[in-house]
Design an enzyme around this catalytic site. Structure first.
Site, short mmCIF file in Angstrom:
data_model
loop_
_atom_site.label_atom_id
_atom_site.label_comp_id
_atom_site.label_asym_id
_atom_site.label_seq_id
_atom_site.Cartn_x
_atom_site.Cartn_y
_atom_site.Cartn_z
N ASP A 389 0.59 -1.21 -0.22
CA ASP A 389 -0.13 0.16 -0.21
C ASP A 389 0.62 1.10 0.29
O ASP A 389 0.28 2.54 -0.41
CB ASP A 389 -1.20 -0.08 1.15
CG ASP A 389 -0.75 -0.44 2.53
OD1 ASP A 389 0.70 -0.28 2.66
OD2 ASP A 389 -1.32 0.02 3.24
C1 LAN Z 1 3.41 -1.46 10.11
C2 LAN Z 1 3.22 0.25 10.00
C3 LAN Z 1 2.98 0.59 8.38
C4 LAN Z 1 1.58 -0.72 7.83
C5 LAN Z 1 1.14 0.46 6.46
C6 LAN Z 1 1.83 0.62 5.35
C7 LAN Z 1 0.12 1.16 7.77
C8 LAN Z 1 -0.69 -1.19 6.88
O1 LAN Z 1 -1.15 -0.35 5.84
C9 LAN Z 1 0.36 -2.03 6.45
C10 LAN Z 1 0.87 -3.32 7.81
C11 LAN Z 1 2.19 -1.89 8.23
C12 LAN Z 1 3.45 -2.22 7.16
C13 LAN Z 1 2.68 -2.44 9.87
C14 LAN Z 1 2.77 -3.89 9.72
C15 LAN Z 1 3.28 -4.40 11.63
C16 LAN Z 1 4.17 -2.89 11.73
C17 LAN Z 1 5.36 -2.97 10.73
C18 LAN Z 1 4.00 -1.78 11.73
C19 LAN Z 1 2.54 -1.35 12.36
C20 LAN Z 1 4.20 -0.93 12.57
C21 LAN Z 1 5.01 -1.86 14.20
C22 LAN Z 1 4.35 -3.11 13.12
C23 LAN Z 1 5.73 -4.37 13.98
C24 LAN Z 1 5.39 -5.68 13.90
C25 LAN Z 1 5.96 -3.63 15.21
C26 LAN Z 1 6.82 -4.38 16.23
C27 LAN Z 1 6.38 -5.75 17.10
C28 LAN Z 1 5.94 -7.22 16.38
C29 LAN Z 1 4.97 -7.65 16.67
C30 LAN Z 1 7.26 -7.82 15.47
#
Ligand code: LAN
Length: 662
Positions: A389
């Site tokens: 995205d």
């Molecule tokens: C994110 C940040 C961005 C987010 C969007 C692009 C907004 C979304 O549309 C797709 C998923 C994604 C890429 C996403 C997935 C999970 C993340 C990476 C996070 C919320 C930021 C932090 C999170 C990550 C898993 C945190 C670390 C913790 C763990 C459980 C590994």
């Protein structure tokens, strides 16, 4: 009668919101804000810098302590995310981290924290990730850690549960974890650790039944219980661990370390996320003590920190800059004031231009990577992991800005982005986050985290699908060859069908990365409209009815994170600017565009706006893995502007249709 006349000075509200957005643009052209919320990240970082014996300066450490003090709950515990209820996981970690920072055990807040922890079963009642971190600190026995043998990486890649098939975030956490587990990495037993051992358990340290506590966890921390499949697998892994041979272990460790190295190099040591960043650093600490690799990791760490009004904390990503900038551009475009905002738009375009990923990662098949060339990441190109995205929003902006900037992004780069998006579509017609599906859905049952949901595989998501569908349509509309045109048509039709299938009976869509139904519904409605559904089509009308049914008496919408883990709309008592904006943006695309609910919502947004064009801070708008809230600092100013601008456009169009000025 002109219904919109009741809106006093809507264009003035748009002007001031736009001015505020412009004033807060960073010099690099992006919008940069706090990407915080999770409380479990900072203690993980502090544990790691303690292990490598490279602490932060005293001033920063004091600011970490301020963060912990500020976020301690009244009951003495610490939450998974700011303002949440207490978890054993974070309470034990925040307690340990503060002790490592030098706060004495007699500190009154720490005493309250310890009481809460011990009342809830002590550190042996933490979920697995917490226990793993304590084992690294020499505060817990490895017998009580769920086995994560590195040898799994040596299985044939065709094996359905091969770790290369995990969702990339879980995979990249599991990777360094398996190395550290494989070598039983452990900090030396220093005096502070020795005393901590006596503070966090209900029984003396040596009397804890570690093996029995492997699968034990406080009910407060369990969102996804262990499945029968995981229990069985865990028995097998324990049996394997008892007979693991040294030679094979060394080979597996070497394999894993090579993959850790590659992830570091691909991401300029930023790593895909905060947890694997910290664990990769620890791998190098144990593999090459005092070497250049661990030093490089340590130097890079501050990029993850954010100094906020209530202390310094570790963010969920190195930033959300690309994502926020892409939405800011679209909000500005919705105002129709591109010429007035010319410099802002130029700088934003520069950021989007400089942060597209231009090449694939080296030896990508060997390192289990999908192509990256042409993609956009969530933060910046140095991070380098493209996301479906983010690529879609980047592509939409690149196309939209093509006519407004002196040097538009070259056509081949847009072709690469579109090809990447096409290649990511899953068999079910939806789009995943980072990688096309690699594993069957039953693999989700092997989730060992307890705290999070949906982490094992990269599922298809409403938001990702919607963004990709919209981007492909914009790309096609600027002219493509017939063959690509046909591919896009098919992809869009499948994406549209996926979205229609995901609509709930009440007309809503559930979001996975924003809170929650207002977010998912805005994405879905926008994509369906772009894909040819009319404003009065049945799915769009049902979405509008759903939204109207949830409008609050103050004219706004507001949802809490409960929506995400319950899977049912959970309203906040008052309207929230961001959720109201998402609802307005959806309704304006429906047959309810000219209706009292929309007018009331626009009034709500105007009333909440401050004199400088900004909106005050409100509840969380972001979430991940259904349980942890995360801050999108820029959403209020971006979506507030976007919704007002879209309402203004509508008002002007009506006035024009009537042949009068608004
Ligand atoms: C994110 C940040 C961005 C987010 C969007 C692009 C907004 C979304 O549309 C797709 C998923 C994604 C890429 C996403 C997935 C999970 C993340 C990476 C996070 C919320 C930021 C932090 C999170 C990550 C898993 C945190 C670390 C913790 C763990 C459980 C590994």
């Amino acid at each position: 009668m002109n219904h919109w006349a009741v809106q006093t000075d809507l264009s003035g509200a748009v002007d001031s919101a736009l001015r505020h957005l412009q004033e807060t643009q960073a010099p690099d052209g992006s919008w940069h804000g706090d990407y915080g919320g999770p409380v479990f990240l900072l203690p993980t970082l502090i544990a790691a810098t303690h292990i490598i014996d490279e602490p932060f300066d005293r001033e920063t450490e004091q600011d970490f302590i301020r963060f912990f003090k500020h976020n301690q709950n009244a009951d003495g515990g610490w939450p998974l995310h700011i303002n949440g209820r207490s978890y054993v996981y974070t309470t034990a970690l925040c307690y340990v981290a503060q002790r490592l920072l030098g706060v004495p055990a007699e500190d009154l807040d720490l005493q309250r924290g310890r009481s809460w922890l011990l009342e809830h079963g002590g550190a042996a009642n933490m979920p697995p990730w917490g226990k793993f971190l304590l084992a690294l600190l020499n505060l817990y026995h490895y017998d009580g850690v769920l086995p994560v043998p590195p040898e799994l990486w040596l299985l044939p890649a065709a094996f359905p549960a091969h770790p290369s098939r995990f969702w990339c975030h879980s995979r990249m956490v599991y990777l360094p974890m398996s190395y550290l587990y494989g070598i039983r990495a452990q900090a030396p037993l220093a005096p502070d650790i020795r005393s901590l051992r006596e503070e966090i358990y209900c029984e003396p340290f040596d009397e804890v039944d570690y093996r029995a506590s492997q699968m034990r966890c406080a009910p407060s921390d369990i969102h996804t219980p262990f499945s029968a499949g995981y229990r069985l697998m865990n028995r097998l892994l324990n049996a394997y661990e008892a007979v693991a041979r040294k030679g094979l272990r060394e080979r597996a460790n070497a394999f894993v370390l090579d993959h850790v190295r590659q992830e570091d190099e691909n991401t300029n040591t930023i790593c895909i996320g905060p947890i694997n960043k910290v664990l990769n650093m620890l791998c190098w600490h144990f593999a090459e003590p005092r070497g250049e690799r661990v030093a490089r990791h340590r130097r890079q760490l501050p990029e993850y920190l954010w100094k906020g009004p209530n202390g310094t904390h570790m963010q969920g990503y190195n930033s959300s800059k690309l994502w926020d900038t892409a939405f800011a551009v679209q909000a500005i475009r919705a105002t129709g004031r591109m010429a007035e905002a010319r410099d802002t738009v130029h700088r934003a375009h520069g950021y989007i231009d400089r942060n597209q990923v231009l090449e694939d990662t080296p030896h990508r098949a060997r390192y289990f990577r999908d192509p990256s060339k042409g993609g956009w990441p969530f933060s910046d190109r140095n991070h380098g992991w493209p996301i479906s995205d983010c690529t879609a929003e980047g592509l939409k902006c690149a196309i939209a800005l093509g006519d407004h900037v002196a040097e538009p992004i070259a056509g081949e780069r847009l072709d690469d982005a579109a090809a990447l998006i096409l290649g990511w579509q899953n068999a079910d017609g939806g789009w995943p986050t980072y990688e096309k599906a690699r594993a069957p859905s039953w693999m989700e049952a092997l989730n060992p985290s307890l705290v999070f949901a949906d982490i094992m595989i990269d599922h298809s998501y409403v938001e990702c699908t919607s963004a990709c569908v919209q981007a492909l349509i914009s790309y096609r509309d600027q002219g493509v060859n017939p063959e690509i045109g046909k591919r896009i048509e098919k992809a869009v039709a499948r994406g549209r069908a996926f979205l229609l299938k995901r609509q709930h009976a009440d007309g809503s869509w559930m979001g996975a990365w924003g809170i929650c139904f207002t977010y998912g519904t805005w994405f879905a409605v926008s994509a369906l409209r772009a894909a040819g559904l009319s404003a009065d089509s049945e799915p769009v009308s049902r979405a509008a009815s759903f939204l109207v049914s949830r409008q609050l008496p103050d004219g706004g919408w507001g949802e809490t994170i409960e929506s995400c883990w319950r899977g049912e709309y959970a309203s906040s008592p008052d309207g929230q600017v961001v959720m109201t904006s998402w609802a307005v943006l959806s309704l304006l695309q429906s047959d309810m565009a000219d209706s009292e609910p929309v007018r009331a919502a626009v009034r709500f947004l105007q009333e909440r706006q401050r004199a400088d064009g900004s909106w005050p801070d409100e509840t969380f708008t972001g979430v991940f893995n259904r349980t942890c809230a995360i801050t999108y600092d820029n959403y209020r100013k971006v979506f507030g502007l976007w919704a007002l601008a879209a309402a203004e456009t509508r008002l002007n169009a009506e006035a024009k249709a009537r042949g009068s000025a608004p």
